[in-house]
Design a protein around this motif. Sequence first.
Motif, PDB file in Angstrom:
ATOM      1  N   ARG A  82      14.406  22.120   9.296  1.00  0.00           N
ATOM      2  CA  ARG A  82      14.066  23.318   8.523  1.00  0.00           C
ATOM      3  C   ARG A  82      14.899  23.392   7.236  1.00  0.00           C
ATOM      4  O   ARG A  82      14.401  23.843   6.207  1.00  0.00           O
ATOM      5  N   GLU A  83      16.152  22.970   7.289  1.00  0.00           N
ATOM      6  CA  GLU A  83      16.967  22.940   6.088  1.00  0.00           C
ATOM      7  C   GLU A  83      16.322  22.043   5.030  1.00  0.00           C
ATOM      8  O   GLU A  83      16.293  22.386   3.832  1.00  0.00           O
ATOM      9  N   LYS A  84      15.803  20.914   5.460  1.00  0.00           N
ATOM     10  CA  LYS A  84      15.126  19.999   4.539  1.00  0.00           C
ATOM     11  C   LYS A  84      13.898  20.673   3.934  1.00  0.00           C
ATOM     12  O   LYS A  84      13.646  20.565   2.726  1.00  0.00           O
ATOM     13  N   ALA A  85      13.121  21.390   4.763  1.00  0.00           N
ATOM     14  CA  ALA A  85      11.928  22.082   4.274  1.00  0.00           C
ATOM     15  C   ALA A  85      12.301  23.167   3.261  1.00  0.00           C
ATOM     16  O   ALA A  85      11.610  23.341   2.247  1.00  0.00           O
ATOM     17  N   LEU A  86      13.386  23.871   3.514  1.00  0.00           N
ATOM     18  CA  LEU A  86      13.832  24.916   2.590  1.00  0.00           C
ATOM     19  C   LEU A  86      14.242  24.324   1.243  1.00  0.00           C
ATOM     20  O   LEU A  86      13.915  24.864   0.179  1.00  0.00           O
ATOM     21  N   LYS A  87      14.950  23.196   1.282  1.00  0.00           N
ATOM     22  CA  LYS A  87      15.394  22.550   0.043  1.00  0.00           C
ATOM     23  C   LYS A  87      14.210  22.044  -0.767  1.00  0.00           C
ATOM     24  O   LYS A  87      14.266  21.986  -2.000  1.00  0.00           O
ATOM     25  N   GLU A  88      13.134  21.671  -0.078  1.00  0.00           N
ATOM     26  CA  GLU A  88      11.934  21.159  -0.754  1.00  0.00           C
ATOM     27  C   GLU A  88      10.935  22.273  -1.055  1.00  0.00           C
ATOM     28  O   GLU A  88       9.822  21.997  -1.505  1.00  0.00           O
ATOM     29  N   ASP A  89      11.326  23.531  -0.796  1.00  0.00           N
ATOM     30  CA  ASP A  89      10.457  24.692  -1.024  1.00  0.00           C
ATOM     31  C   ASP A  89       9.135  24.588  -0.265  1.00  0.00           C
ATOM     32  O   ASP A  89       8.095  25.051  -0.738  1.00  0.00           O
ATOM     33  N   ASP A  90       9.194  23.962   0.907  1.00  0.00           N
ATOM     34  CA  ASP A  90       8.009  23.839   1.760  1.00  0.00           C
ATOM     35  C   ASP A  90       7.969  25.052   2.698  1.00  0.00           C
ATOM     36  O   ASP A  90       8.439  24.994   3.840  1.00  0.00           O
ATOM     37  N   GLU A  91       7.436  26.158   2.195  1.00  0.00           N
ATOM     38  CA  GLU A  91       7.452  27.409   2.944  1.00  0.00           C
ATOM     39  C   GLU A  91       6.626  27.333   4.227  1.00  0.00           C
ATOM     40  O   GLU A  91       6.995  27.924   5.249  1.00  0.00           O
ATOM     41  N   LYS A  92       5.520  26.609   4.174  1.00  0.00           N
ATOM     42  CA  LYS A  92       4.658  26.495   5.347  1.00  0.00           C
ATOM     43  C   LYS A  92       5.383  25.788   6.489  1.00  0.00           C
ATOM     44  O   LYS A  92       5.365  26.245   7.639  1.00  0.00           O
ATOM     45  N   GLU A  93       6.035  24.670   6.186  1.00  0.00           N
ATOM     46  CA  GLU A  93       6.756  23.918   7.214  1.00  0.00           C
ATOM     47  C   GLU A  93       7.948  24.730   7.734  1.00  0.00           C
ATOM     48  O   GLU A  93       8.231  24.739   8.936  1.00  0.00           O
ATOM     49  N   ALA A  94       8.634  25.444   6.826  1.00  0.00           N
ATOM     50  CA  ALA A  94       9.766  26.271   7.238  1.00  0.00           C
ATOM     51  C   ALA A  94       9.328  27.376   8.192  1.00  0.00           C
ATOM     52  O   ALA A  94      10.037  27.694   9.162  1.00  0.00           O
ATOM     53  N   ALA A  95       8.141  27.940   7.939  1.00  0.00           N
ATOM     54  CA  ALA A  95       7.621  29.004   8.806  1.00  0.00           C
ATOM     55  C   ALA A  95       7.262  28.451  10.185  1.00  0.00           C
ATOM     56  O   ALA A  95       7.508  29.090  11.210  1.00  0.00           O
ATOM     57  N   ILE A  96       6.681  27.251  10.205  1.00  0.00           N
ATOM     58  CA  ILE A  96       6.321  26.613  11.484  1.00  0.00           C
ATOM     59  C   ILE A  96       7.582  26.323  12.301  1.00  0.00           C
ATOM     60  O   ILE A  96       7.638  26.580  13.511  1.00  0.00           O
ATOM     61  N   LEU A  97       8.605  25.802  11.622  1.00  0.00           N
ATOM     62  CA  LEU A  97       9.863  25.485  12.308  1.00  0.00           C
ATOM     63  C   LEU A  97      10.571  26.752  12.784  1.00  0.00           C
ATOM     64  O   LEU A  97      11.245  26.739  13.815  1.00  0.00           O
ATOM     65  N   ARG A  98      10.407  27.848  12.076  1.00  0.00           N
ATOM     66  CA  ARG A  98      10.968  29.123  12.532  1.00  0.00           C
ATOM     67  C   ARG A  98      10.353  29.509  13.882  1.00  0.00           C
ATOM     68  O   ARG A  98      11.056  29.969  14.787  1.00  0.00           O
ATOM     69  N   LYS A  99       9.044  29.322  14.013  1.00  0.00           N
ATOM     70  CA  LYS A  99       8.373  29.631  15.272  1.00  0.00           C
ATOM     71  C   LYS A  99       8.828  28.687  16.385  1.00  0.00           C
ATOM     72  O   LYS A  99       9.009  29.107  17.533  1.00  0.00           O
ATOM     73  N   ASP A 100       9.014  27.402  16.046  1.00  0.00           N
ATOM     74  CA  ASP A 100       9.512  26.439  17.035  1.00  0.00           C
ATOM     75  C   ASP A 100      10.914  26.833  17.504  1.00  0.00           C
ATOM     76  O   ASP A 100      11.236  26.727  18.698  1.00  0.00           O
ATOM     77  N   LEU A 101      11.724  27.301  16.575  1.00  0.00           N
ATOM     78  CA  LEU A 101      13.082  27.735  16.924  1.00  0.00           C
ATOM     79  C   LEU A 101      13.055  29.005  17.778  1.00  0.00           C
ATOM     80  O   LEU A 101      13.867  29.163  18.698  1.00  0.00           O
ATOM     81  N   ALA A 102      12.110  29.891  17.486  1.00  0.00           N
ATOM     82  CA  ALA A 102      11.978  31.108  18.288  1.00  0.00           C
ATOM     83  C   ALA A 102      11.651  30.764  19.736  1.00  0.00           C
ATOM     84  O   ALA A 102      12.146  31.406  20.667  1.00  0.00           O
ATOM     85  N   ALA A 103      10.843  29.722  19.918  1.00  0.00           N
ATOM     86  CA  ALA A 103      10.513  29.272  21.276  1.00  0.00           C
ATOM     87  C   ALA A 103      11.746  28.733  22.000  1.00  0.00           C
ATOM     88  O   ALA A 103      11.809  28.737  23.236  1.00  0.00           O
ATOM     89  N   GLU A 104      12.744  28.278  21.234  1.00  0.00           N
ATOM     90  CA  GLU A 104      14.006  27.781  21.797  1.00  0.00           C
ATOM     91  C   GLU A 104      15.041  28.898  21.949  1.00  0.00           C
ATOM     92  O   GLU A 104      16.181  28.652  22.349  1.00  0.00           O
ATOM     93  N   GLY A 105      14.636  30.123  21.579  1.00  0.00           N
ATOM     94  CA  GLY A 105      15.552  31.256  21.699  1.00  0.00           C
ATOM     95  C   GLY A 105      16.461  31.454  20.508  1.00  0.00           C
ATOM     96  O   GLY A 105      17.447  32.179  20.587  1.00  0.00           O
ATOM     97  N   ALA A 106      16.141  30.818  19.379  1.00  0.00           N
ATOM     98  CA  ALA A 106      16.961  30.935  18.171  1.00  0.00           C
ATOM     99  C   ALA A 106      16.277  31.850  17.158  1.00  0.00           C
ATOM    100  O   ALA A 106      15.094  31.703  16.872  1.00  0.00           O
ATOM    101  N   VAL A 107      17.040  32.788  16.612  1.00  0.00           N
ATOM    102  CA  VAL A 107      16.540  33.710  15.601  1.00  0.00           C
ATOM    103  C   VAL A 107      17.242  33.406  14.282  1.00  0.00           C
ATOM    104  O   VAL A 107      18.469  33.254  14.252  1.00  0.00           O
ATOM    105  N   ILE A 108      16.460  33.301  13.198  1.00  0.00           N
ATOM    106  CA  ILE A 108      16.988  32.838  11.912  1.00  0.00           C
ATOM    107  C   ILE A 108      16.977  33.948  10.879  1.00  0.00           C
ATOM    108  O   ILE A 108      16.021  34.729  10.796  1.00  0.00           O
ATOM    109  N   ARG A 109      18.028  34.001  10.083  1.00  0.00           N
ATOM    110  CA  ARG A 109      18.062  34.849   8.903  1.00  0.00           C
ATOM    111  C   ARG A 109      18.424  33.958   7.719  1.00  0.00           C
ATOM    112  O   ARG A 109      19.448  33.255   7.754  1.00  0.00           O
ATOM    113  N   ASP A 110      17.588  33.956   6.689  1.00  0.00           N
ATOM    114  CA  ASP A 110      17.807  33.104   5.514  1.00  0.00           C
ATOM    115  C   ASP A 110      18.503  33.871   4.407  1.00  0.00           C
ATOM    116  O   ASP A 110      18.161  35.031   4.127  1.00  0.00           O
TER     117      ASP A 110
END
Length: 225
Positions: free
Chosen positions: A185-213
Amino acid sequence: MQNETVLGLSKLDKAIIIIGGPLLGAIIGWFIQIISSWLVKIPFVPFGPFFEWIVSWNSSWVSIIGVIVGLIAGILFVFYAFSESLKMTITDQKVTMKRYDQEVTLQKRDISAIYMDRKEIVVLGQKGEELYRSQTDVKQPKIEAAFLEHRFPWKDQDPYQADYQRWVPEHSDFPASVNSLLLAREKALKEDDEKEAAILRKDLAAEGAVIRDEDKRQYVRVIRG
């Protein structure tokens, strides 16, 4: 009849989009040759050969064709703007969020907190998990008033704000699976890939991780148990 509140584009917003989109497209289309002649004079302008091709046309039909294409582009923009805007339907028992073609309904009993994170509305579950997050153009006071009217647990800020840690690669407090997803997700953020970052946020939520950017830095809290 069930009491409900609908938040989203106002009537004025809709009128501006419906009228302004096609009108602006038609105006740009009508003056497309003049605009193109300006653009080709700019060094390294993107799509330079395309604008040079338009300038080379001598037909009197150029402006008419431009208006038609501009109108079509404006109409497509209207559909996009309407689908991109978040629509919230709130009742005393539930809230339904609709954006693009995705609709999510959340029951009040499953919600522990609702708050705004800059321009995003965030809904948390009873264990502190992130149930929903989406950008909205509706102003916070209006959103707050609507949820309080229907007696939802509105919060002025994230109730778990003190629990976040700034993520660094191979963070010792996080599982390896979470660290791997955060690295991607850090790589996606650096590349301004908002769609991939959003998908990875959901994957992280499934792992019990909550993100604040914050400025492309990730702050994380992990739900235990």
